[in-house]
Design a protein around this motif. Structure first.
Motif, PDB file in Angstrom:
ATOM      1  N   GLU A 345       0.845  -1.194   0.000  1.00 35.80           N
ATOM      2  CA  GLU A 345       0.000   0.000   0.000  1.00 35.80           C
ATOM      3  C   GLU A 345       0.882   1.245   0.000  1.00 35.80           C
ATOM      4  O   GLU A 345       1.607   1.489   0.959  1.00 35.80           O
ATOM      5  N   PRO A 346       0.852   2.031  -1.081  1.00 39.53           N
ATOM      6  CA  PRO A 346       1.613   3.290  -1.091  1.00 39.53           C
ATOM      7  C   PRO A 346       0.871   4.365  -0.295  1.00 39.53           C
ATOM      8  O   PRO A 346      -0.197   4.821  -0.701  1.00 39.53           O
ATOM      9  N   ARG A 347       1.415   4.712   0.827  1.00 40.05           N
ATOM     10  CA  ARG A 347       0.788   5.710   1.688  1.00 40.05           C
ATOM     11  C   ARG A 347       1.484   7.046   1.489  1.00 40.05           C
ATOM     12  O   ARG A 347       2.698   7.165   1.690  1.00 40.05           O
ATOM     13  N   VAL A 348       0.705   8.042   1.092  1.00 38.41           N
ATOM     14  CA  VAL A 348       1.249   9.329   0.646  1.00 38.41           C
ATOM     15  C   VAL A 348       1.054  10.375   1.725  1.00 38.41           C
ATOM     16  O   VAL A 348      -0.041  10.523   2.282  1.00 38.41           O
ATOM     17  N   ALA A 349       2.127  11.084   2.014  1.00 42.21           N
ATOM     18  CA  ALA A 349       2.081  12.252   2.911  1.00 42.21           C
ATOM     19  C   ALA A 349       2.391  13.485   2.075  1.00 42.21           C
ATOM     20  O   ALA A 349       3.462  13.595   1.466  1.00 42.21           O
ATOM     21  N   ARG A 350       1.471  14.417   2.073  1.00 39.60           N
ATOM     22  CA  ARG A 350       1.570  15.576   1.192  1.00 39.60           C
ATOM     23  C   ARG A 350       2.220  16.747   1.924  1.00 39.60           C
ATOM     24  O   ARG A 350       1.806  17.102   3.028  1.00 39.60           O
ATOM     25  N   ASN A 351       3.228  17.333   1.279  1.00 44.59           N
ATOM     26  CA  ASN A 351       3.904  18.507   1.835  1.00 44.59           C
ATOM     27  C   ASN A 351       3.662  19.686   0.897  1.00 44.59           C
ATOM     28  O   ASN A 351       4.340  19.845  -0.118  1.00 44.59           O
ATOM     29  N   ASP A 352       2.655  20.479   1.225  1.00 46.21           N
ATOM     30  CA  ASP A 352       2.285  21.577   0.333  1.00 46.21           C
ATOM     31  C   ASP A 352       3.321  22.696   0.322  1.00 46.21           C
ATOM     32  O   ASP A 352       3.427  23.420  -0.665  1.00 46.21           O
ATOM     33  N   ARG A 353       4.084  22.838   1.417  1.00 51.20           N
ATOM     34  CA  ARG A 353       5.045  23.934   1.471  1.00 51.20           C
ATOM     35  C   ARG A 353       6.129  23.781   0.410  1.00 51.20           C
ATOM     36  O   ARG A 353       6.464  24.737  -0.288  1.00 51.20           O
ATOM     37  N   ASN A 354       6.697  22.583   0.303  1.00 52.02           N
ATOM     38  CA  ASN A 354       7.771  22.377  -0.694  1.00 52.02           C
ATOM     39  C   ASN A 354       7.299  21.566  -1.898  1.00 52.02           C
ATOM     40  O   ASN A 354       8.100  21.160  -2.733  1.00 52.02           O
ATOM     41  N   GLN A 355       5.996  21.311  -1.985  1.00 49.16           N
ATOM     42  CA  GLN A 355       5.397  20.611  -3.124  1.00 49.16           C
ATOM     43  C   GLN A 355       6.056  19.257  -3.372  1.00 49.16           C
ATOM     44  O   GLN A 355       6.501  18.953  -4.473  1.00 49.16           O
ATOM     45  N   THR A 356       6.112  18.460  -2.332  1.00 50.30           N
ATOM     46  CA  THR A 356       6.644  17.103  -2.448  1.00 50.30           C
ATOM     47  C   THR A 356       5.652  16.117  -1.846  1.00 50.30           C
ATOM     48  O   THR A 356       4.771  16.479  -1.059  1.00 50.30           O
ATOM     49  N   LEU A 357       5.819  14.862  -2.222  1.00 47.03           N
ATOM     50  CA  LEU A 357       4.995  13.775  -1.711  1.00 47.03           C
ATOM     51  C   LEU A 357       5.909  12.705  -1.122  1.00 47.03           C
ATOM     52  O   LEU A 357       6.728  12.118  -1.839  1.00 47.03           O
ATOM     53  N   ASP A 358       5.804  12.498   0.166  1.00 43.21           N
ATOM     54  CA  ASP A 358       6.533  11.416   0.823  1.00 43.21           C
ATOM     55  C   ASP A 358       5.691  10.148   0.701  1.00 43.21           C
ATOM     56  O   ASP A 358       4.498  10.145   1.038  1.00 43.21           O
ATOM     57  N   ILE A 359       6.312   9.085   0.236  1.00 48.25           N
ATOM     58  CA  ILE A 359       5.572   7.843   0.016  1.00 48.25           C
ATOM     59  C   ILE A 359       6.203   6.724   0.813  1.00 48.25           C
ATOM     60  O   ILE A 359       7.414   6.475   0.705  1.00 48.25           O
ATOM     61  N   ALA A 360       5.384   6.080   1.611  1.00 48.15           N
ATOM     62  CA  ALA A 360       5.817   4.905   2.374  1.00 48.15           C
ATOM     63  C   ALA A 360       5.150   3.686   1.762  1.00 48.15           C
ATOM     64  O   ALA A 360       3.924   3.528   1.848  1.00 48.15           O
ATOM     65  N   PHE A 361       5.929   2.845   1.111  1.00 49.53           N
ATOM     66  CA  PHE A 361       5.414   1.603   0.536  1.00 49.53           C
ATOM     67  C   PHE A 361       5.309   0.579   1.669  1.00 49.53           C
ATOM     68  O   PHE A 361       6.308  -0.003   2.101  1.00 49.53           O
ATOM     69  N   THR A 362       4.083   0.371   2.133  1.00 50.14           N
ATOM     70  CA  THR A 362       3.857  -0.419   3.334  1.00 50.14           C
ATOM     71  C   THR A 362       3.399  -1.819   2.973  1.00 50.14           C
ATOM     72  O   THR A 362       2.426  -1.993   2.217  1.00 50.14           O
ATOM     73  N   LEU A 363       4.111  -2.818   3.531  1.00 49.06           N
ATOM     74  CA  LEU A 363       3.758  -4.215   3.317  1.00 49.06           C
ATOM     75  C   LEU A 363       2.700  -4.614   4.334  1.00 49.06           C
ATOM     76  O   LEU A 363       2.898  -4.467   5.549  1.00 49.06           O
ATOM     77  N   VAL A 364       1.563  -5.086   3.833  1.00 49.03           N
ATOM     78  CA  VAL A 364       0.468  -5.489   4.699  1.00 49.03           C
ATOM     79  C   VAL A 364      -0.003  -6.886   4.291  1.00 49.03           C
ATOM     80  O   VAL A 364       0.271  -7.353   3.175  1.00 49.03           O
ATOM     81  N   LYS A 365      -0.705  -7.511   5.192  1.00 52.13           N
ATOM     82  CA  LYS A 365      -1.267  -8.819   4.910  1.00 52.13           C
ATOM     83  C   LYS A 365      -2.644  -8.640   4.292  1.00 52.13           C
ATOM     84  O   LYS A 365      -3.553  -8.075   4.905  1.00 52.13           O
ATOM     85  N   GLY A 366      -2.794  -9.103   3.054  1.00 51.61           N
ATOM     86  CA  GLY A 366      -4.062  -8.979   2.374  1.00 51.61           C
ATOM     87  C   GLY A 366      -5.008 -10.102   2.723  1.00 51.61           C
ATOM     88  O   GLY A 366      -4.632 -11.086   3.387  1.00 51.61           O
ATOM     89  N   PRO A 367      -6.259 -10.027   2.297  1.00 50.97           N
ATOM     90  CA  PRO A 367      -7.231 -11.095   2.571  1.00 50.97           C
ATOM     91  C   PRO A 367      -6.844 -12.376   1.842  1.00 50.97           C
ATOM     92  O   PRO A 367      -6.273 -12.346   0.755  1.00 50.97           O
ATOM     93  N   ARG A 368      -7.167 -13.508   2.449  1.00 52.21           N
ATOM     94  CA  ARG A 368      -6.865 -14.809   1.852  1.00 52.21           C
ATOM     95  C   ARG A 368      -7.950 -15.152   0.823  1.00 52.21           C
ATOM     96  O   ARG A 368      -8.945 -15.810   1.124  1.00 52.21           O
TER      97      ARG A 368
END
Length: 780
Positions: A345-368
């Motif tokens: 799951e790419p989780r995006v944190a938006r930084n409007d001041r410097n116009q950047t997007l921090d992305i944390a590619f998070t590994l999660v357990k999906g449904p079986r």
């Protein structure tokens, strides 16, 4: 007494006034009732009881059919409302133009007048579409009952048909011609009108990109010089949805995460022959990637290896394609480690001041969830396996939504279908999913006949056939015949993209070519057969292996002198048997950067596996392209070269390089070693060549719909080297040639044309230059 008499008189006057009022009211009510055509007795509710029902006026419709519509039973008591319902049922059957229900004592008489029968249906005024095409659109049919309502509905349907084909000025009027025996001819008078074109496409709210650039993105085009040959400049409301999505994809891939198409308005000109189309957009700001990390929420799973697999650089322009590409990389890595049901799951944190997007590619357990089956519908021609192999998932595999979406994109990329819908639904068990794939097929073949022209080859005739989905197997088959003044070529090519159901492309080609160039006084004939296979070895790299067997013949050398020339010694027929390989690295395969691309290739041919020739041919090329200046200017650069190394004997002209088309500003076979002792000074070609090219393509300020752009170029290179000069004094050295010039690029319905105006800067005295050239425009 006088007083009493006065009171009586007053009372009598009042009584007279009241009586007059009652009389006047009675007559007013009676007048109103008469005006309504209903007697007071008729105005009262009545019940009816008919012992007999008689039908009159019917000719083709059986009385029993009419009685079934009426639904009145003999001897039953019915109300006036029931009688009205019976009337409505008969009238709404669509069989009668007039219905009357007349009670006559205990008998109900149903009087009807039937609609006539349609004798024939004619279309008048239609030129664009044939009668049989229009007949399939309407519901009225010959030898069926005529219905005015249906005729009007058919006229509306025909109008919609014309509008769907961009003829909004079409007018259709239904008329009837009475014939004997209660028959009519139904005639649709058609005024087709002209195709409703897009007169102008404009944009409101765009600041980062010009209207000209955005017009290149959407499918809808403005009417240009050759508007009658271009279908995309006609107005189709259905195309606007695609255009809105294309604009959104364009801006998102360039970091504009807040982009919206606020509205699309279309206004028709007074003559109804053109539309003015306006897109109102909101761009927002362009964002770049900020901090990129990989994290794990799965117990016992370390994200260290996944962090190393990421391919995003901070500061790079944000693009959903890049995010999706990295998600797939991490999920594939999880599968390689034997980890099922892992989702990223790419989780995006938006930084409007410097116009950047921090992305944390998070590994999660999906449904079986597991794939129960994959259902495919709509493919009447294409075999199931052609579609099914686009899924890298089979029945019983863990269900991955992103893998299914990627499969849908691959099916669309085949080009076999006009519409692809891939959806999911619950299976027979809670942990199972069924994948439904619905496709709409479209034509995949073409047959063309035309006239070709080349500055060197002159005019010629071209006949070609191509089918990209041969027999519904997903195979490609192409055949062509080209005949010019001095040459002729016939070829056939067959490609199987998935040999044995794997990502292994098999190809087979055969060619027969003859040539007799005006500036080469000899003839050639070549017959060749080339089978090969190609497969991926990395994300952007592919390796191809091929075999070629060819018979080359040189004849009719005319050097104009008595002394044998070099080409005279090369006359004859030789059989060449070759095995070879070619590696290519193309960054456009992943499509991560829409504004730039790099293509690298390297290959070698080894002749000597049988046959008469023994040599090694080595070739390499590096090409790059980048869009700058808000994507208005395209820069291209390429470096290309080749070496022919003979292992036995000497090279021949049919094997050597000539540099034709490699350097603009020179004629075909216009550079390299030349036999100056021969009267015709034949070009000999060379064992080596190298060429460097740079060019820029840019707008000329003309309307986009004209499809005309300008360009400048600089070419430099050379052809050199011979194995044997047979005692002749021939310059075989490497001499640099160069040329500059400008080009006119023109996108036409018959193909992209390029007009080159050039001037040679460096050349040898024996080189043959050309200041103007017309060619088919190609990019790498």
């Amino acid at each position: 007494m006088q007083v009493t008499s006065g009171r009586k008189t007053t009372r009598n006057a009042r009584r007279g006034a009241l009586l007059n009022t009652l009389v006047i009211s009675f007559f007013l009510v009676l007048a109103m009732v008469c005006a309504w055509g209903v007697t007071p007795a008729q105005a009262q509710a009545q019940d009816y009881r008919f012992t007999a029902v008689r039908v009159e006026g019917n000719q083709r419709i059986e009385p029993g059919t009419i009685l079934s519509y009426a639904g009145i039973k003999r001897g039953a008591t019915i109300s006036g409302a029931d009688l009205n319902d019976a009337y409505q049922r008969i009238a709404q059957s669509g069989l009668f133009q007039q219905v009357d229900l007349v009670p006559q004592g205990n008998t109900l008489v149903i009087k009807v007048k039937e609609y006539p029968i349609i004798n024939v249906i004619n279309f008048e005024g239609n030129k664009r579409y044939k009668d049989d095409q229009l007949a399939k659109v309407i519901k009225s049919q010959s030898r069926k009952v005529y219905s005015p309502a249906q005729a009007e509905a058919d006229a509306a349907t025909l109008t919609d048909f014309y509008r769907a084909n961009s003829r909004y000025a079409a007018r259709i009027t239904p008329k009837i011609i009475h014939r004997s025996d209660n028959r009519v001819d139904l005639v649709f008078e058609i005024q087709e009108g002209r195709i409703t074109e897009i007169h102008r496409v404009s944009f409101i709210g765009n600041r980062a990109y010009s209207d000209r650039r955005l017009r290149q993105v959407i499918e809808t085009k403005q009417a240009g010089l050759l508007h009658q040959l271009i279908s995309k400049d006609s107005y189709l409301a259905e195309r606007l949805t695609q255009d809105k999505q294309k604009l959104k994809d364009f801006y998102l891939s360039r970091g504009y995460i807040d982009f919206q198409v606020l509205d699309v308005t279309s206004s028709m000109a007074r003559n109804r022959n053109s539309f003015f189309l306006t897109f109102k957009v909101q761009e927002g700001l362009s964002y770049r990637f900020g901090k990129i990390t990989a994290a794990s929420e799965v117990h016992g799973l370390d994200a260290k290896d996944f962090q190393a697999a990421l391919r995003i650089k901070p500061g790079q322009t944000y693009s959903p394609t890049i995010v999706q590409y990295n998600v797939e990389r991490l999920e594939n890595l999880a599968l390689a480690k034997g980890l099922n049901f892992i989702r990223v799951e790419p989780r995006v944190a938006r930084n409007d001041r410097n116009q950047t997007l921090d992305i944390a590619f998070t590994l999660v357990k999906g449904p079986r969830l597991f794939v129960q089956r994959i259902d495919i519908q709509g493919n009447n021609t294409t075999l199931d396996r052609v579609i099914r192999r686009q899924f890298h998932t089979v029945e019983g595999d863990p269900f991955n939504p992103r893998a299914i979406r990627a499969a849908s994109d691959r099916i669309k990329a085949l080009g076999f279908f006009s519409d692809v819908q891939v959806t999911t639904k619950p299976g027979t068990a809670k942990d199972q999913v069924i994948i439904d794939t619905n496709v709409t097929e479209q034509p995949t073949g073409s047959l063309s006949f035309g006239v070709s022209y080349g500055v060197d080859a002159g005019a010629g005739v071209a006949l070609s056939f191509s089918e990209s989905n041969f027999l519904g197997r997903g195979q490609s088959l192409k055949a062509s015949i080209n005949s010019g003044v001095d040459n002729a070529t016939s070829s056939i090519t067959f490609v199987e993209p998935a040999l044995l159901g794997r990502d292994l492309q098999f190809s087979f080609g055969a060619q027969y070519a003859t040539s007799s160039y005006n500036n080469n006084y000899y003839d050639t004939k070549t017959i060749s057969v080339t089978p090969g296979i190609e497969f991926p070895i990395s994300e952007n790299g592919r390796l191809g292996l091929h075999y070629r067997i060819a018979q080359d013949k040189m004849s009719n050398v005319d050097n104009g002198v008595a002394t044998p020339s070099i080409l005279t010694n090369e006359v004859g027929t030789k059989l060449t048997s070759i095995i070879g390989y070619r590696y290519s690295y193309d960054t456009r395969r992943t499509g991560l950067n829409p504004n730039a691309g790099v293509l690298l290739s390297f290959g070698q041919d080894f002749a000597g596996v049988g046959g008469d020739n023994r040599y090694i041919r080595t070739s390499a090329a590096a090409k790059a392209e980048k869009k700058v200046a808000r994507e208005e200017v395209t820069l291209r650069a390429s470096l290309e070269g080749g070496v022919l190394t003979m292992l036995k004997g000497d090279s021949r002209a049919v094997d050597r390089y000539f540099g034709t088309g490699k350097i603009l500003g020179f004629k075909a076979n216009g550079i390299g070693p030349r036999d100056l002792n021969a009267t015709n000074q034949d070009a000999l070609g060379g064992n080596m060549f190298a060429v460097a090219r740079v060019e820029a393509e840019f707008p000329l300020g003309l309307p986009t719909e004209y499809g005309i752009r300008g360009g400048v170029f600089f070419n430099a290179g050379s052809v050199w080297g011979l194995d044997n000069t047979y005692g002749q004094t021939i310059d075989t050295s490497m001499h640099l040639r160069s040329a500059i010039g400008f080009s006119i690029f023109w996108d036409t319905p018959i193909g992209p044309l390029r007009f080159n105006f050039s001037r040679a800067l460096q050349k040898q005295s024996y080189d043959q230059v050309r200041n103007f050239d017309l060619m088919i425009s190609t990019q790498f």
